[in-house]
Write a protein that holds these residues in place. Structure first.
Motif, mmCIF file in Angstrom:
data_model
loop_
_atom_site.group_PDB
_atom_site.id
_atom_site.type_symbol
_atom_site.label_atom_id
_atom_site.label_comp_id
_atom_site.label_asym_id
_atom_site.label_seq_id
_atom_site.Cartn_x
_atom_site.Cartn_y
_atom_site.Cartn_z
ATOM 1 N N GLY A 1 7.170 66.623 54.222
ATOM 2 C CA GLY A 1 8.154 66.432 53.152
ATOM 3 C C GLY A 1 8.287 64.975 52.772
ATOM 4 N N GLY A 2 7.505 64.116 53.423
ATOM 5 C CA GLY A 2 7.563 62.685 53.149
ATOM 6 C C GLY A 2 6.861 62.308 51.859
ATOM 7 N N ASP A 3 7.048 61.053 51.459
ATOM 8 C CA ASP A 3 6.497 60.572 50.198
ATOM 9 C C ASP A 3 5.477 59.441 50.387
ATOM 10 O OD1 ASP A 3 8.231 58.558 50.984
ATOM 11 O OD2 ASP A 3 9.643 58.891 49.342
ATOM 12 N N ASP A 4 5.074 59.157 51.618
ATOM 13 C CA ASP A 4 4.118 58.088 51.936
ATOM 14 C C ASP A 4 4.579 56.709 51.465
ATOM 15 O OD1 ASP A 4 2.189 59.273 53.536
ATOM 16 O OD2 ASP A 4 0.982 59.945 51.842
ATOM 17 N N VAL A 5 5.876 56.521 51.355
ATOM 18 C CA VAL A 5 6.451 55.234 50.963
ATOM 19 C C VAL A 5 6.944 54.528 52.216
ATOM 20 C CG1 VAL A 5 8.349 54.134 49.694
ATOM 21 C CG2 VAL A 5 7.090 56.021 48.663
ATOM 22 N N THR A 6 6.746 53.206 52.271
ATOM 23 C CA THR A 6 7.283 52.403 53.367
ATOM 24 C C THR A 6 8.633 51.853 52.941
ATOM 25 O OG1 THR A 6 5.085 51.838 54.161
ATOM 26 C CG2 THR A 6 6.892 50.402 54.841
ATOM 27 N N TYR A 7 9.670 52.142 53.730
ATOM 28 C CA TYR A 7 11.038 51.737 53.433
ATOM 29 C C TYR A 7 11.471 50.620 54.377
ATOM 30 C CZ TYR A 7 11.462 56.035 50.721
ATOM 31 O OH TYR A 7 11.286 57.027 49.796
ATOM 32 N N LEU A 8 12.335 49.740 53.888
ATOM 33 C CA LEU A 8 13.018 48.775 54.743
ATOM 34 C C LEU A 8 14.265 49.471 55.256
ATOM 35 C CD1 LEU A 8 13.255 45.912 55.920
ATOM 36 C CD2 LEU A 8 14.556 45.299 53.858
ATOM 37 N N VAL A 9 14.353 49.677 56.563
ATOM 38 C CA VAL A 9 15.441 50.449 57.164
ATOM 39 C C VAL A 9 16.010 49.701 58.368
ATOM 40 C CG1 VAL A 9 14.476 52.677 56.436
ATOM 41 C CG2 VAL A 9 13.882 51.756 58.666
ATOM 42 N N ARG A 10 17.070 50.249 58.909
ATOM 43 C CA ARG A 10 17.637 49.795 60.177
ATOM 44 C C ARG A 10 18.135 51.036 60.899
ATOM 45 N NH1 ARG A 10 22.978 50.420 59.734
ATOM 46 N NH2 ARG A 10 23.929 50.140 57.704
ATOM 47 N N PHE A 11 18.297 50.920 62.208
ATOM 48 C CA PHE A 11 18.924 52.017 62.944
ATOM 49 C C PHE A 11 20.365 52.147 62.477
ATOM 50 C CE2 PHE A 11 15.635 50.653 66.060
ATOM 51 C CZ PHE A 11 14.902 51.828 66.058
ATOM 52 N N ASP A 12 20.869 53.365 62.406
ATOM 53 C CA ASP A 12 22.249 53.592 61.974
ATOM 54 C C ASP A 12 23.164 53.823 63.173
ATOM 55 O OD1 ASP A 12 24.192 53.699 60.028
ATOM 56 O OD2 ASP A 12 23.966 55.841 59.656
ATOM 57 N N SER B 1 11.299 63.498 77.580
ATOM 58 C CA SER B 1 12.495 63.042 76.900
ATOM 59 C C SER B 1 12.498 63.473 75.431
ATOM 60 C CB SER B 1 12.544 61.520 76.984
ATOM 61 O OG SER B 1 13.648 61.023 76.311
ATOM 62 N N THR B 2 13.634 63.913 74.949
ATOM 63 C CA THR B 2 13.808 64.219 73.530
ATOM 64 C C THR B 2 15.061 63.519 73.031
ATOM 65 O OG1 THR B 2 15.151 66.176 73.926
ATOM 66 C CG2 THR B 2 12.778 66.506 73.807
ATOM 67 N N PHE B 3 15.016 63.053 71.793
ATOM 68 C CA PHE B 3 16.201 62.432 71.222
ATOM 69 C C PHE B 3 16.054 62.271 69.722
ATOM 70 C CE2 PHE B 3 13.351 59.037 72.188
ATOM 71 C CZ PHE B 3 13.525 58.102 71.174
ATOM 72 N N ASP B 4 17.174 62.056 69.046
ATOM 73 C CA ASP B 4 17.220 61.793 67.612
ATOM 74 C C ASP B 4 17.723 60.383 67.389
ATOM 75 O OD1 ASP B 4 16.468 64.391 67.067
ATOM 76 O OD2 ASP B 4 18.511 65.087 66.702
ATOM 77 N N LEU B 5 17.174 59.725 66.382
ATOM 78 C CA LEU B 5 17.627 58.385 65.995
ATOM 79 C C LEU B 5 17.889 58.369 64.505
ATOM 80 C CD1 LEU B 5 15.461 55.680 67.804
ATOM 81 C CD2 LEU B 5 17.934 55.874 67.772
ATOM 82 N N PRO B 6 19.127 58.102 64.084
ATOM 83 C CA PRO B 6 19.404 57.999 62.657
ATOM 84 C C PRO B 6 18.983 56.615 62.135
ATOM 85 C CG PRO B 6 21.443 57.752 63.888
ATOM 86 C CD PRO B 6 20.350 58.034 64.884
ATOM 87 N N ILE B 7 18.355 56.606 60.958
ATOM 88 C CA ILE B 7 18.008 55.353 60.299
ATOM 89 C C ILE B 7 18.566 55.394 58.870
ATOM 90 C CG2 ILE B 7 15.941 54.877 61.669
ATOM 91 C CD1 ILE B 7 14.251 55.949 59.348
ATOM 92 N N VAL B 8 18.815 54.223 58.315
ATOM 93 C CA VAL B 8 19.356 54.118 56.959
ATOM 94 C C VAL B 8 18.589 53.031 56.220
ATOM 95 C CG1 VAL B 8 21.199 52.523 57.633
ATOM 96 C CG2 VAL B 8 21.483 53.948 55.601
ATOM 97 N N GLU B 9 18.350 53.261 54.949
ATOM 98 C CA GLU B 9 17.648 52.290 54.120
ATOM 99 C C GLU B 9 18.522 51.062 53.915
ATOM 100 O OE1 GLU B 9 15.179 52.281 49.924
ATOM 101 O OE2 GLU B 9 16.836 53.706 50.144
ATOM 102 N N VAL B 10 17.901 49.892 53.943
ATOM 103 C CA VAL B 10 18.608 48.641 53.680
ATOM 104 C C VAL B 10 18.516 48.376 52.186
ATOM 105 C CG1 VAL B 10 18.629 46.164 54.102
ATOM 106 C CG2 VAL B 10 18.077 47.729 55.963
ATOM 107 N N VAL B 11 19.665 48.318 51.521
ATOM 108 C CA VAL B 11 19.713 48.078 50.081
ATOM 109 C C VAL B 11 19.773 46.560 49.875
ATOM 110 C CG1 VAL B 11 20.991 48.464 47.960
ATOM 111 C CG2 VAL B 11 20.844 50.268 49.680
ATOM 112 N N THR B 12 18.829 46.030 49.125
ATOM 113 C CA THR B 12 18.716 44.574 48.958
ATOM 114 C C THR B 12 18.946 44.177 47.501
ATOM 115 O OG1 THR B 12 16.342 44.783 48.647
ATOM 116 C CG2 THR B 12 17.110 44.326 50.885
ATOM 117 N N GLU B 13 20.096 44.496 46.956
ATOM 118 C CA GLU B 13 20.391 44.136 45.567
ATOM 119 C C GLU B 13 21.187 42.855 45.535
ATOM 120 O OE1 GLU B 13 22.674 47.177 43.735
ATOM 121 O OE2 GLU B 13 21.349 48.702 44.423
#
Length: 124
Positions: free
Chosen positions: A88-99, A112-124
């Protein structure tokens, strides 16, 4: 300092979200005023990992080097996983950080299993 890329393969990216931020002010006038605080959307994902001890060590080191959600990094939302299945990805590289500032994992019999939330860094 160059921005690093998260190169440890993830199992899936789920709980995708696109957000805008709008301020609604109706306190001082009869008509409410709407102001767009972000002109571009902010995207977020939750990455799921099921990793061997070597990959877990790499995730730990990467998370510690970023100091949780303090540091940003590049992440590519691959259109296909390592087996060629669509993600379902778009092959785009995003600037993100862990949330999150917490790396919380469930360890059972050395696996080991785990989830990590990430969020896009908006640079306006």
């Amino acid at each position: 300092m160059a921005i690093e890329t998260l190169n440890v393969p993830w199992v899936r990216a789920h709980r995708r979200k696109i957000s805008f931020k709008t301020d609604v002010d109706g306190e001082y006038t009869v008509h409410e005023q709407r102001n767009a605080l972000w002109t571009n959307p902010r995207r977020s994902w939750t990455l799921s990992f099921e990793k061997c001890p070597e990959d877990m060590a790499a995730i730990h080191a990467f998370f510690i080097a970023r100091r949780g959600k303090w540091g940003s990094f590049h992440w590519k939302y691959d259109a296909h996983d390592k087996y060629g299945r669509p993600t379902g990805g778009d092959d785009v590289t995003y600037l993100v950080r862990f949330d999150t500032d917490d790396l919380d994992e469930n360890v059972q019999s050395g696996y080991s299993t785990f989830d990590l939330p990430i969020v896009e860094v908006v640079t306006e």
